[in-house]
Design an enzyme around this catalytic site. Sequence first.
Site, PDB file in Angstrom:
ATOM      1  N   GLU A  24       0.836  -1.208   0.000  1.00 52.22           N
ATOM      2  CA  GLU A  24       0.000   0.000   0.000  1.00 52.22           C
ATOM      3  C   GLU A  24       0.870   1.258   0.000  1.00 52.22           C
ATOM      4  OE1 GLU A  24      -1.483   1.794   3.478  1.00 52.22           O
ATOM      5  OE2 GLU A  24      -1.145   0.033   4.739  1.00 52.22           O
ATOM      6  N   LYS A 158      -3.571  -2.756  15.819  1.00 49.26           N
ATOM      7  CA  LYS A 158      -2.813  -1.845  16.683  1.00 49.26           C
ATOM      8  C   LYS A 158      -3.539  -1.560  17.974  1.00 49.26           C
ATOM      9  CE  LYS A 158      -2.402   1.299  13.780  1.00 49.26           C
ATOM     10  NZ  LYS A 158      -2.518   0.745  12.509  1.00 49.26           N
TER      11      LYS A 158
END
Length: 299
Positions: A24, A158
């Site tokens: 990405e 995360k």
Amino acid sequence: MIKIEYSSDVKQAIKNNEPIVALESTIITHGMPWPENLKTAKSVESVIREYGATPATIAIINGVIKVGLEDESLSELSKNKAVRKLSRADLAHCLVRKETGATTVAATMIIAKLAGIKIFATGGIGGVHKYAEKTFDISADLQELSQTSVSVVCAGPKAILDIPKTLEVLETLGVPVITFGQTSLPAFWSSDSPFASPLSLDDPSSIAKSHEIRKRLGLSGGQLIANPIPKADQIPFETIEPIVIEAVKLANEKNIIAKDLTPFILSKINQLSKGESLLANIALIKNNAKLASKIALCF
Ligand code: PSU
Ligand code: MN
């Protein structure tokens, strides 16, 4: 058919039916500061080559979809502060206005699929944000994983996210969350977390096989592979959590929302950890590129 411009390496790899790993670009433009972003993007590409696959960094440059960025474009993108952050909702808009945009996990999956690429390496995915019960902030990445058949290697959700809620939504959407080589879920900077992984597999070939079996079962969507950061590079969950809480609190106070939230929190955590989080971030992306390449070689 939509026009895609391939880098010469990627074109060659497609022609020869060689393994390709998608990457990405939001991680470059919105996830890391310059010049570490460019350095990391380049070294992630080298890791993929070292393990026998071809890297294909995805972005939209002046209204053209790029699969594989030549050095010059990569370097330009890494310095450009006006780049848009593109998710599923923004792709057509960016193309019609001939703008430049970096692809998030969701948008990268969509383009990787168009290009016939099955595997994609990143650092972290978007998920259910803390306090989502008030803000409704749930990343479009989760929905994308349930509909686009690309397997995504990340380092686990995360700690800036609400991890249990993220797992719940992924379960509801029918997305397999597969941890590589251990039963506890890694949490990005930390190789371990207090949460159990829904699924686990111990070798790259099983991950590739299960991707193919899902296709044969007629199941839409991809797999989320959680690859623990190497122990030597990690920041333990107990160490990073108070820093994350502080960064989320600051975002709240400054009323940072929507697309700006993840980049804001990441840069605050980098400041508050005195650069430690960035070092771990770089290490985990390289580690993910390595696993994604090994999986790509098994297809
Ligand atoms: N997590 C990171 N670094 C990043 C991102 C997430 O550690 O750069 C980026 C990815 O591109 C991901 C996006 O797809 O943020 C999610 O943004 P949002 O939460 O706005 O959907
Ligand atoms: Mn969001």
